[in-house]
Enzyme design. Sequence first.
Site, PDB file in Angstrom:
ATOM      1  CG  HIS A   1      -2.039 -37.121  16.929  1.00 24.43           C
ATOM      2  ND1 HIS A   1      -1.876 -38.526  17.166  1.00 24.43           N
ATOM      3  CD2 HIS A   1      -3.054 -36.921  16.047  1.00 24.43           C
ATOM      4  CE1 HIS A   1      -3.024 -39.048  16.722  1.00 24.43           C
ATOM      5  NE2 HIS A   1      -3.916 -38.266  16.109  1.00 24.43           N
TER       6      HIS A   1
ATOM      7  CD  GLU B   1      -1.245  -5.369  12.322  1.00 22.17           C
ATOM      8  OE1 GLU B   1      -0.069  -6.000  12.544  1.00 22.17           O
ATOM      9  OE2 GLU B   1      -1.756  -4.965  11.339  1.00 22.17           O
TER      10      GLU B   1
ATOM     11  CD  GLU C   1       9.495  -5.877   7.137  1.00 24.71           C
ATOM     12  OE1 GLU C   1       9.230  -4.939   6.696  1.00 24.71           O
ATOM     13  OE2 GLU C   1       9.291  -6.263   8.218  1.00 24.71           O
TER      14      GLU C   1
ATOM     15  CE  LYS D   1       6.139  -1.220  10.512  1.00 26.48           C
ATOM     16  NZ  LYS D   1       5.314  -0.574   9.634  1.00 26.48           N
TER      17      LYS D   1
ATOM     18  CE  LYS E   1      -3.539   1.777   3.134  1.00 30.21           C
ATOM     19  NZ  LYS E   1      -4.468   1.196   4.143  1.00 30.21           N
TER      20      LYS E   1
ATOM     21  N   GLY F   1      -4.848  -2.478   5.834  1.00 29.97           N
ATOM     22  CA  GLY F   1      -4.110  -3.681   5.096  1.00 29.97           C
ATOM     23  C   GLY F   1      -4.529  -4.828   5.420  1.00 29.97           C
ATOM     24  NE  ARG F   2      -5.933  -4.971  11.798  1.00 30.13           N
ATOM     25  CZ  ARG F   2      -5.236  -3.809  11.919  1.00 30.13           C
ATOM     26  NH1 ARG F   2      -4.151  -3.537  11.181  1.00 30.13           N
ATOM     27  NH2 ARG F   2      -5.711  -2.794  12.827  1.00 30.13           N
TER      28      ARG F   2
HETATM   29  C1  G6Q Z   1      -2.507  -4.453   8.483  1.00 28.46           C
HETATM   30  C2  G6Q Z   1      -1.155  -3.595   8.711  1.00 28.46           C
HETATM   31  C3  G6Q Z   1       0.289  -4.143   8.068  1.00 28.46           C
HETATM   32  C4  G6Q Z   1       0.639  -3.898   6.588  1.00 28.46           C
HETATM   33  C5  G6Q Z   1       1.991  -4.142   6.324  1.00 28.46           C
HETATM   34  C6  G6Q Z   1       2.320  -3.799   5.012  1.00 28.46           C
HETATM   35  O1  G6Q Z   1      -3.395  -3.893   8.586  1.00 28.46           O
HETATM   36  O2  G6Q Z   1      -1.301  -2.309   8.141  1.00 28.46           O
HETATM   37  O3  G6Q Z   1       0.170  -5.407   8.321  1.00 28.46           O
HETATM   38  O4  G6Q Z   1      -0.442  -4.403   5.685  1.00 28.46           O
HETATM   39  O5  G6Q Z   1       2.783  -3.585   6.812  1.00 28.46           O
HETATM   40  O6  G6Q Z   1       2.108  -2.705   4.647  1.00 28.46           O
HETATM   41  P1  G6Q Z   1       2.372  -2.224   3.016  1.00 28.46           P
HETATM   42  O7  G6Q Z   1       1.039  -2.838   2.356  1.00 28.46           O
HETATM   43  O8  G6Q Z   1       2.195  -0.600   2.890  1.00 28.46           O
HETATM   44  O9  G6Q Z   1       3.592  -2.652   2.512  1.00 28.46           O
END
Ligand code: G6Q
Length: 522
Positions: free
Chosen positions: A385, A354, A214, A512, A208, A268-269
């Site tokens: 198990h 989260e 990463e 971070k 986003k 994001g989630r």
């Molecule tokens: C989810 C968070 C988080 C996000 C990641 C990736 O709700 O906001 O998990 O999706 O940090 O972010 P980007 O899509 O900006 O790389």
Amino acid sequence: MALKNINPTKTQAWEKLTDHFNNNKEIRIKDLCKDINRQEDFSLELGDLSVDFSKNRITEETISLLVELAKEVDLKDAIEKQFSGEVINVTEGREVLHTALRSTSDEPVLVDGKNIKPQIQAALRKIRSFSNKVISGKWKGYTGKSITDIVNIGIGGSDLGPDMVVESLQYYKNQLTTHFVSNIDGDHVSEIMKKLNPETTLFVIVSKTFTTQETITNAETLKNWFLKSATIFDIPKHFVAVSTNLEAVDNFGVDKANVFPMWNWVGGRFSLWSAVGLSISLSVGFDNYRALLDGAEEMDLHYKNTAFENNIPVILALLSIWYNNFYEAETEAVLPYSQYLKKLPDYLQQAIMESNGKGVDRNGDKIDYQTGTIVWGSTGTNMQHAFMQLVHQGTKLIPADFIGYKESLYGLVDHHKKLMANFYGQIEALAFGKTEEEVHLELKFSGDEAKIAKLLPFKVFEGNRPSNAILFDKLTPRSLGKLIALYEHKIFTQGILWNIYSYDQFGVELGKELAKKLLNKQ
Ligand code: G6Q
């Protein structure tokens, strides 16, 4: 208009629930289940889904008081505000509209006075046409070959949802092989690179912000690897992006025509329903992707329009609050009886923890009651198990969701009968346990009384451990969409009841920042 700001513990319903809890906390599920109508009375259905919540430490009164609580904090108002696009993510100043992404109605949803439905439809058309081109082999790589491998580069919300769905819908998968790179650990990307041919690989960079350490590091590494065999002019054929940050995407070298949109009004989630789900559509085809969205929409309409006492996400949320805030249970287990759903617990950990792992209420005040539950789990029967010993006989109360399917996909009837016998066997064992008398009867012929007496306490199962049976006819894209949306709405409901903001995630920032500082010092 902002969300209401009501401390749940100061409501009348909470007071009544506290009394009700004190008077009934010794209640036994075994006794409750003597009522032959109980299963019917404590079950809900929605098409191919049925939820049996009869094996909980609840009576009709518990449900009615919990529903009273939901009404007193005005959950209805919150649901309406979410669906209609109010800025309910106040701390980030955003609307929360993942439900609009799967809506098939023509009713406009306004953001800043503009209807967002046309942009959503346009994005879906773009996903469909791109997926069709790649799947049919019409989309060619730089040497004229068709694509064989998709690599989703993303993390958190830009990884967990698509990864979980692609894994869960493996049965519906086409010929493309899909990989997910997320970790900054270079060994992760290296292992995946080993399996790829640059001529036939398509990279989908999902970010986003397009600034996530990463994702950008992995994307750069993969681009450099790609450029060992190809040239920068070949990048448009092999790299596409899903992002809001068009400038950064452009700087990376992705062709503008191959950028899929993301919007600030989708967290994001909760974004697998947007172009973040591109790798899902590439993996199982657009029609299956649309079916996933349709299933979610079915759950949305149910959540939005059904009275709380018959509302599946609301009831599951209220039960979770009952155990978390009254019985002081700290964790919840999610136990899918389908190997396909092995990534569901990981996905739900982010979605749930989260969202609701917050210690400050909507007033900005520190909270003095428990919020977000810890969620964990794994697939049945493997986990029987592994960790189920603790759930059956340990000292902790762990409410569990059992997720199962009436039919298997390949139709190995014998396996499925055994699988589901275990599903119901576990639920019964947890609820009803095994008494001293039962153990005694069992051991009667195996030794003298003294020996039996010694062994007996270890073989007793207290029982009275609550669970829900969430049962679908079959694992399909549609039923999966419904299941995911069910948990999304459960999360929101709990956030409203706990008077917290579920849609921000400031708790992930500090680590971070410190990592960045440490890196700069090196
Ligand atoms: C989810 C968070 C988080 C996000 C990641 C990736 O709700 O906001 O998990 O999706 O940090 O972010 P980007 O899509 O900006 O790389």
